[in-house]
Scaffold this active site. Structure first.
Site, PDB file in Angstrom:
ATOM      1  N   LEU A 143      -0.162  18.709  16.883  1.00  0.00           N
ATOM      2  CA  LEU A 143      -0.658  19.436  15.727  1.00  0.00           C
ATOM      3  C   LEU A 143       0.572  19.980  15.015  1.00  0.00           C
ATOM      4  O   LEU A 143       1.479  20.505  15.660  1.00  0.00           O
ATOM      5  CB  LEU A 143      -1.569  20.581  16.185  1.00  0.00           C
ATOM      6  CG  LEU A 143      -2.566  21.164  15.169  1.00  0.00           C
ATOM      7  CD1 LEU A 143      -3.523  20.095  14.676  1.00  0.00           C
ATOM      8  CD2 LEU A 143      -3.338  22.313  15.804  1.00  0.00           C
ATOM      9  N   ASP A 144       0.614  19.845  13.683  1.00  0.00           N
ATOM     10  CA  ASP A 144       1.767  20.333  12.931  1.00  0.00           C
ATOM     11  C   ASP A 144       2.087  21.776  13.291  1.00  0.00           C
ATOM     12  O   ASP A 144       1.185  22.578  13.554  1.00  0.00           O
ATOM     13  CB  ASP A 144       1.499  20.253  11.422  1.00  0.00           C
ATOM     14  CG  ASP A 144       1.603  18.845  10.876  1.00  0.00           C
ATOM     15  OD1 ASP A 144       2.081  17.966  11.602  1.00  0.00           O
ATOM     16  OD2 ASP A 144       1.198  18.633   9.714  1.00  0.00           O
ATOM     17  N   ARG A 145       3.354  22.102  13.241  1.00  0.00           N
ATOM     18  CA  ARG A 145       3.789  23.469  13.563  1.00  0.00           C
ATOM     19  C   ARG A 145       3.100  24.498  12.681  1.00  0.00           C
ATOM     20  O   ARG A 145       2.756  25.595  13.137  1.00  0.00           O
ATOM     21  CB  ARG A 145       5.314  23.568  13.376  1.00  0.00           C
ATOM     22  CG  ARG A 145       5.910  24.902  13.796  1.00  0.00           C
ATOM     23  CD  ARG A 145       7.414  24.915  13.620  1.00  0.00           C
ATOM     24  NE  ARG A 145       7.783  24.923  12.219  1.00  0.00           N
ATOM     25  CZ  ARG A 145       7.939  26.038  11.487  1.00  0.00           C
ATOM     26  NH1 ARG A 145       7.761  27.227  12.039  1.00  0.00           N
ATOM     27  NH2 ARG A 145       8.278  25.967  10.226  1.00  0.00           N
ATOM     28  N   THR A 147       0.140  24.302  11.295  1.00  0.00           N
ATOM     29  CA  THR A 147      -1.314  24.272  11.446  1.00  0.00           C
ATOM     30  C   THR A 147      -1.712  24.954  12.748  1.00  0.00           C
ATOM     31  O   THR A 147      -1.099  24.729  13.793  1.00  0.00           O
ATOM     32  CB  THR A 147      -1.832  22.822  11.450  1.00  0.00           C
ATOM     33  OG1 THR A 147      -1.401  22.161  10.257  1.00  0.00           O
ATOM     34  CG2 THR A 147      -3.346  22.776  11.536  1.00  0.00           C
TER      35      THR A 147
END
Length: 318
Positions: A143-145, A147
């Site tokens: 998961l993107d940093r 998000t």
């Protein structure tokens, strides 16, 4: 079956695995292993020499590489990269579910999932390995940093492939929530299809002509209480997994996600310890059939994008 990497002969440090380096099998202009390391690695020659004298490079059986060891094509070496101090991400990482096979956490904004770039020890994976005492823990997906929301980790390394294949084969149902401007002229729900490409070294992804490779379902959940600029809460369901897909599609619809530092305009980077303005994007639901136990799982994030509960960015970290 895929070929597995040999086990590391060095222990983890702060929840971070040692790095593995394999010497080219074709040989080269190097007389010693030291010559190759100086050519290949970023630290200057004096640092490499000091590491060799200290026995920091080891072979598969844990034996230190001697400073004058001859070059040996195909040999694998292990070593620990320097762990530089990182600003701590001051938000909790709650465990939503844990059993003998998986761990599901509700990741906060600003915490990277796995070690990468300048984020090594301050990552969900390294933190969980330390806090739970499970050195073999691995991530099933990322998961993107920026998000927040649900991330799945695997307890047993031998089962990692089975869970990672769930995401590869799109057998996981994911739902996101986002806060973005409200546009009364935007017809929702709708399914957005486009072709998204991202070039290495470029911060943003972009839509280009061609066969669609990115599909997102966008629904309006509700309109938030009146503010200077109308804001709405949206449900986003990605049917594919392109980089920045939801952010690109929301921007293309004219309602970029609040707090996005890349879309529609790339903003100047904030300091590494600046946690004041999170991206209002949350991985709310994770649903799948467990490939090992056969159980049906559905997990839901307890985070609230509209408020500032304790431990959330902008609130009071605990």
């Amino acid at each position: 079956m895929p070929r597995r990497s040999p086990p590391a002969p060095l222990p983890q440090r702060q929840g971070v695995d040692p790095s593995r380096l394999r010497l080219p099998t074709t040989g080269g202009p190097w007389t010693t292993i030291r010559d190759h390391l100086v050519d290949r690695l970023a630290p200057p020659a004096e640092v490499i020499d000091a590491m060799l004298r200290a026995g920091d490079f080891v072979t598969a059986d844990g034996s230190p590489v001697a400073p004058d060891a001859p070059y040996a094509p195909g040999t694998s070496l292990w070593f620990h990269r320097e762990l530089r101090p990182e600003p701590p991400v001051p938000f909790p990482l709650p465990v939503v579910h844990r059993d003998e096979h998986i761990v599901v956490v509700d990741k906060p904004h600003f915490l990277a999932t796995t070690p990468r770039g300048s984020h090594i020890t301050e990552t969900a994976l390294a933190r969980l390995r330390r806090e739970l005492g499970v050195p073999g823990l691995g991530a099933a997906h990322r998961l993107d940093r920026l998000t927040a929301g649900l991330v799945l980790f695997i307890v047993r390394p031998q089962e990692r492939g089975a869970y990672q294949n769930l995401f590869r084969d799109r057998r996981v149902h994911k739902e996101y929530e986002a806060l973005a401007p409200f546009d009364e002229g935007l017809e929702l729900p709708r399914t957005v299809r486009s072709r998204i490409e991202k070039e290495r070294g470029v911060l943003t992804a972009r839509e280009v002509p061609g066969e669609p490779n990115a599909i997102s379902r966008v629904e309006l959940l509700d309109l938030l209480p009146p503010t200077r600029t109308p804001v709405a809460r949206y449900r986003l369901v990605p049917l594919t997994g392109r980089t920045h897909q939801l952010r690109v599609h929301m921007n293309a619809l004219g309602v970029p996600i609040i707090g996005d530092p890349l879309y529609p305009v790339v903003r100047d980077a904030t300091g590494p310890g600046d946690f004041r303005e999170p991206l209002k994007l949350l991985a709310r639901v994770l649903e799948f059939r467990d490939p090992v136990t056969g159980l049906e799982h559905r997990f839901t994030s307890a985070r609230d994008l509209t408020g500032e509960p304790p431990g959330a960015p902008g609130g009071s970290p605990t």
